[in-house]
Each structure stands twice: as C-alpha cells, then as structure tokens.
Design a protein around this motif. Structure first.
Motif, PDB file in Angstrom:
ATOM      1  N   LYS A  69     -22.979 -12.846   6.236  1.00  0.00           N
ATOM      2  CA  LYS A  69     -21.929 -11.991   5.838  1.00  0.00           C
ATOM      3  C   LYS A  69     -21.538 -11.159   7.173  1.00  0.00           C
ATOM      4  O   LYS A  69     -21.919 -10.043   6.911  1.00  0.00           O
ATOM      5  CB  LYS A  69     -21.069 -12.277   4.940  1.00  0.00           C
ATOM      6  N   ALA A  70     -20.138 -11.329   7.532  1.00  0.00           N
ATOM      7  CA  ALA A  70     -19.883  -9.890   8.053  1.00  0.00           C
ATOM      8  C   ALA A  70     -18.461  -9.424   7.874  1.00  0.00           C
ATOM      9  O   ALA A  70     -17.557 -10.447   7.320  1.00  0.00           O
ATOM     10  CB  ALA A  70     -19.605  -9.883   9.679  1.00  0.00           C
ATOM     11  N   SER A  71     -18.049  -7.847   7.953  1.00  0.00           N
ATOM     12  CA  SER A  71     -16.539  -7.820   7.814  1.00  0.00           C
ATOM     13  C   SER A  71     -16.171  -7.194   8.524  1.00  0.00           C
ATOM     14  O   SER A  71     -17.110  -5.969   8.913  1.00  0.00           O
ATOM     15  CB  SER A  71     -17.310  -7.606   6.503  1.00  0.00           C
ATOM     16  N   ARG A  72     -15.273  -7.029   9.123  1.00  0.00           N
ATOM     17  CA  ARG A  72     -14.480  -5.647  10.668  1.00  0.00           C
ATOM     18  C   ARG A  72     -14.444  -4.882   9.758  1.00  0.00           C
ATOM     19  O   ARG A  72     -14.082  -4.569   8.572  1.00  0.00           O
ATOM     20  CB  ARG A  72     -13.348  -6.276  10.798  1.00  0.00           C
ATOM     21  N   ASN A  73     -14.706  -3.238   9.968  1.00  0.00           N
ATOM     22  CA  ASN A  73     -14.228  -2.199   9.917  1.00  0.00           C
ATOM     23  C   ASN A  73     -11.970  -1.488  10.032  1.00  0.00           C
ATOM     24  O   ASN A  73     -11.724  -2.915  10.379  1.00  0.00           O
ATOM     25  CB  ASN A  73     -14.320  -0.966  11.131  1.00  0.00           C
ATOM     26  N   ALA A  74     -11.962  -1.517   9.156  1.00  0.00           N
ATOM     27  CA  ALA A  74     -10.505  -0.505   8.761  1.00  0.00           C
ATOM     28  C   ALA A  74     -10.047   0.386   9.438  1.00  0.00           C
ATOM     29  O   ALA A  74     -11.217   0.872   9.404  1.00  0.00           O
ATOM     30  CB  ALA A  74     -10.301  -0.811   6.871  1.00  0.00           C
ATOM     31  N   THR A  75      -8.652   0.414   9.619  1.00  0.00           N
ATOM     32  CA  THR A  75      -8.082   1.418  10.026  1.00  0.00           C
ATOM     33  C   THR A  75      -7.848   2.257   8.973  1.00  0.00           C
ATOM     34  O   THR A  75      -7.584   1.843   8.098  1.00  0.00           O
ATOM     35  CB  THR A  75      -6.897   0.930  10.957  1.00  0.00           C
ATOM     36  N   ALA A  76      -7.351   4.034   9.467  1.00  0.00           N
ATOM     37  CA  ALA A  76      -7.153   4.227   8.384  1.00  0.00           C
ATOM     38  C   ALA A  76      -6.453   4.639   8.056  1.00  0.00           C
ATOM     39  O   ALA A  76      -5.688   4.553   6.507  1.00  0.00           O
ATOM     40  CB  ALA A  76      -7.447   6.070   9.144  1.00  0.00           C
ATOM     41  N   GLN A  77      -4.965   3.613   8.820  1.00  0.00           N
ATOM     42  CA  GLN A  77      -4.423   3.396   8.282  1.00  0.00           C
ATOM     43  C   GLN A  77      -4.357   2.176   6.559  1.00  0.00           C
ATOM     44  O   GLN A  77      -3.506   2.076   6.147  1.00  0.00           O
ATOM     45  CB  GLN A  77      -2.834   3.091   9.263  1.00  0.00           C
ATOM     46  N   ASP A  78      -5.297   1.412   7.022  1.00  0.00           N
ATOM     47  CA  ASP A  78      -5.422   0.402   6.486  1.00  0.00           C
ATOM     48  C   ASP A  78      -5.837   1.116   5.388  1.00  0.00           C
ATOM     49  O   ASP A  78      -5.468   0.701   3.908  1.00  0.00           O
ATOM     50  CB  ASP A  78      -6.256  -0.596   6.513  1.00  0.00           C
ATOM     51  N   PHE A  79      -6.316   1.612   5.214  1.00  0.00           N
ATOM     52  CA  PHE A  79      -7.570   2.895   3.789  1.00  0.00           C
ATOM     53  C   PHE A  79      -6.159   3.065   2.655  1.00  0.00           C
ATOM     54  O   PHE A  79      -5.807   3.195   2.052  1.00  0.00           O
ATOM     55  CB  PHE A  79      -8.444   3.689   4.091  1.00  0.00           C
ATOM     56  N   ASP A  80      -5.329   4.284   3.239  1.00  0.00           N
ATOM     57  CA  ASP A  80      -3.815   4.336   3.432  1.00  0.00           C
ATOM     58  C   ASP A  80      -3.345   3.766   2.001  1.00  0.00           C
ATOM     59  O   ASP A  80      -2.841   4.231   1.326  1.00  0.00           O
ATOM     60  CB  ASP A  80      -3.413   5.538   4.393  1.00  0.00           C
ATOM     61  N   ALA A  81      -2.720   2.389   3.276  1.00  0.00           N
ATOM     62  CA  ALA A  81      -2.128   1.436   2.021  1.00  0.00           C
ATOM     63  C   ALA A  81      -2.792   1.236   0.334  1.00  0.00           C
ATOM     64  O   ALA A  81      -2.028   0.989   0.287  1.00  0.00           O
ATOM     65  CB  ALA A  81      -1.897   0.130   2.931  1.00  0.00           C
ATOM     66  N   VAL A  82      -4.575   1.246   1.323  1.00  0.00           N
ATOM     67  CA  VAL A  82      -4.243  -0.189   0.243  1.00  0.00           C
ATOM     68  C   VAL A  82      -5.020   1.007  -0.772  1.00  0.00           C
ATOM     69  O   VAL A  82      -3.794   1.155  -2.241  1.00  0.00           O
ATOM     70  CB  VAL A  82      -5.559   0.193   0.466  1.00  0.00           C
ATOM     71  N   ILE A  83      -5.039   2.314  -1.066  1.00  0.00           N
ATOM     72  CA  ILE A  83      -4.735   3.457  -1.533  1.00  0.00           C
ATOM     73  C   ILE A  83      -3.580   3.480  -2.557  1.00  0.00           C
ATOM     74  O   ILE A  83      -4.052   4.305  -3.564  1.00  0.00           O
ATOM     75  CB  ILE A  83      -5.347   4.684  -1.143  1.00  0.00           C
ATOM     76  N   ALA A  84      -2.716   3.427  -1.793  1.00  0.00           N
ATOM     77  CA  ALA A  84      -1.466   3.402  -2.105  1.00  0.00           C
ATOM     78  C   ALA A  84      -0.611   2.886  -3.079  1.00  0.00           C
ATOM     79  O   ALA A  84      -0.414   2.496  -4.421  1.00  0.00           O
ATOM     80  CB  ALA A  84      -0.314   3.973  -0.885  1.00  0.00           C
ATOM     81  N   ALA A  85      -1.568   1.519  -2.723  1.00  0.00           N
ATOM     82  CA  ALA A  85      -1.445   0.339  -3.475  1.00  0.00           C
ATOM     83  C   ALA A  85      -2.075   0.495  -5.120  1.00  0.00           C
ATOM     84  O   ALA A  85      -1.508   0.239  -6.354  1.00  0.00           O
ATOM     85  CB  ALA A  85      -1.435  -0.975  -2.948  1.00  0.00           C
ATOM     86  N   LEU A  86      -3.445   1.464  -4.602  1.00  0.00           N
ATOM     87  CA  LEU A  86      -3.973   1.248  -6.177  1.00  0.00           C
ATOM     88  C   LEU A  86      -3.058   2.328  -7.319  1.00  0.00           C
ATOM     89  O   LEU A  86      -3.873   2.286  -7.940  1.00  0.00           O
ATOM     90  CB  LEU A  86      -5.367   2.029  -5.890  1.00  0.00           C
ATOM     91  N   THR A  87      -2.600   3.195  -6.251  1.00  0.00           N
ATOM     92  CA  THR A  87      -1.918   3.917  -7.528  1.00  0.00           C
ATOM     93  C   THR A  87      -1.284   3.728  -8.736  1.00  0.00           C
ATOM     94  O   THR A  87      -0.264   3.802  -9.556  1.00  0.00           O
ATOM     95  CB  THR A  87      -1.032   5.327  -6.936  1.00  0.00           C
ATOM     96  N   HIS A  88      -0.435   2.242  -9.159  1.00  0.00           N
ATOM     97  CA  HIS A  88       0.592   1.050  -9.107  1.00  0.00           C
ATOM     98  C   HIS A  88      -0.271   0.191 -10.435  1.00  0.00           C
ATOM     99  O   HIS A  88       0.066  -0.255 -10.725  1.00  0.00           O
ATOM    100  CB  HIS A  88       1.469   0.288  -8.493  1.00  0.00           C
ATOM    101  N   ILE A  89      -1.968   0.453 -10.129  1.00  0.00           N
ATOM    102  CA  ILE A  89      -2.945  -0.702 -11.253  1.00  0.00           C
ATOM    103  C   ILE A  89      -3.984   0.144 -11.847  1.00  0.00           C
ATOM    104  O   ILE A  89      -4.205   1.265 -10.731  1.00  0.00           O
ATOM    105  CB  ILE A  89      -3.578  -1.436  -9.553  1.00  0.00           C
ATOM    106  N   ASP A  90      -3.832   0.136 -13.145  1.00  0.00           N
ATOM    107  CA  ASP A  90      -4.863   0.589 -13.611  1.00  0.00           C
ATOM    108  C   ASP A  90      -6.115  -0.506 -12.939  1.00  0.00           C
ATOM    109  O   ASP A  90      -7.057  -0.635 -14.371  1.00  0.00           O
ATOM    110  CB  ASP A  90      -4.606   0.347 -15.260  1.00  0.00           C
ATOM    111  N   VAL A  91      -6.701   0.551 -12.007  1.00  0.00           N
ATOM    112  CA  VAL A  91      -7.859   0.175 -11.158  1.00  0.00           C
ATOM    113  C   VAL A  91      -9.011   0.437 -12.131  1.00  0.00           C
ATOM    114  O   VAL A  91     -10.456  -0.145 -12.928  1.00  0.00           O
ATOM    115  CB  VAL A  91      -8.381   0.583 -10.051  1.00  0.00           C
TER     116      VAL A  91
END
Length: 118
Positions: free
Chosen positions: A61-83
């Motif tokens: 299986k392969a996964s493509r790389n994400a951009t810095a902006q992708d990581f920023d968006a995910v991290i911001a979304a995680l602040t609203h979830i009890d991970v």
C-alpha cells in the motif's frame, strides 16, 4: 524485524523514510500474507524481487505525502476533538512486541494503541 516480533516476521511494515535503499529493503520484511505500507516518496524507481513478493503474498500500500498546510488543517481540527479518548492502550517501545498480538485481537477492544517515549 523478526527479533522484535518474537522470532516471526511482522504482519505489517511501515516505511516512512523516503530513502530508496530503506524502501527497497522493506519489501523483504513482511511475513507471509503481510502488508507493506510505503509512506515516504522518492523521485525515481524502486526495485524489488517479484518472485519474493508473490511467494510471500505481500500486499503493498502507498500513501502520498501531505503538505504543511494539510498538517495545519488536521491539527486545527483535532483541537475540537477529545483525541485522548481514542488512546485505549499504551506501551513503551520495549513492550510493543509483546502487545502487538493482543492489540490486533478485536476481543481486547483496542481503538488506538499509543507508544510512550517517557
């Protein structure tokens, strides 16, 4: 890899190096019926032994790389979830090989296993 898995080849190998040599070598690590996940990306060709791949019936299986902006968006979304609630099980790197068998068993109810480096 086998010494980390109780003398057996691992079921899943994840290569996140983005290094041609390491990625090519990772094809030799999964056990029969195992899975190789390639997260790293190189600009070029990888070489592996097709007979070895087929003989051991490995899934790649392969996964493509994400951009810095992708990581920023995910991290911001995680602040609203009890991970923290997702981390149902925790171990150290030294204890990982012992935990993997039980963690893969649905009867243990593992949602997210986390490594602690404290």
């Amino acid at each position: 890899a086998t010494e980390l898995c109780g003398g057996q080849a691992p079921d899943v190998v994840i290569d996140a190096t983005g290094h041609k040599g390491a990625m090519e070598a990772s094809f030799l690590l999964p056990g029969h019926g195992g899975t190789l996940v390639l997260l790293g990306l190189i600009q070029g060709q990888l070489q592996f032994s097709d007979p070895d791949l087929h003989r051991r019936e490995i899934t790649v299986k392969a996964s493509r790389n994400a951009t810095a902006q992708d990581f920023d968006a995910v991290i911001a979304a995680l602040t609203h979830i009890d991970v923290a609630a997702w981390a149902t099980h925790q171990t150290t790197p030294d204890g990982l090989a012992q935990c993997m068998t039980t963690w893969r068993d649905p009867a243990y109810g593992v949602i997210k296993g986390m490594l602690s480096f404290d």
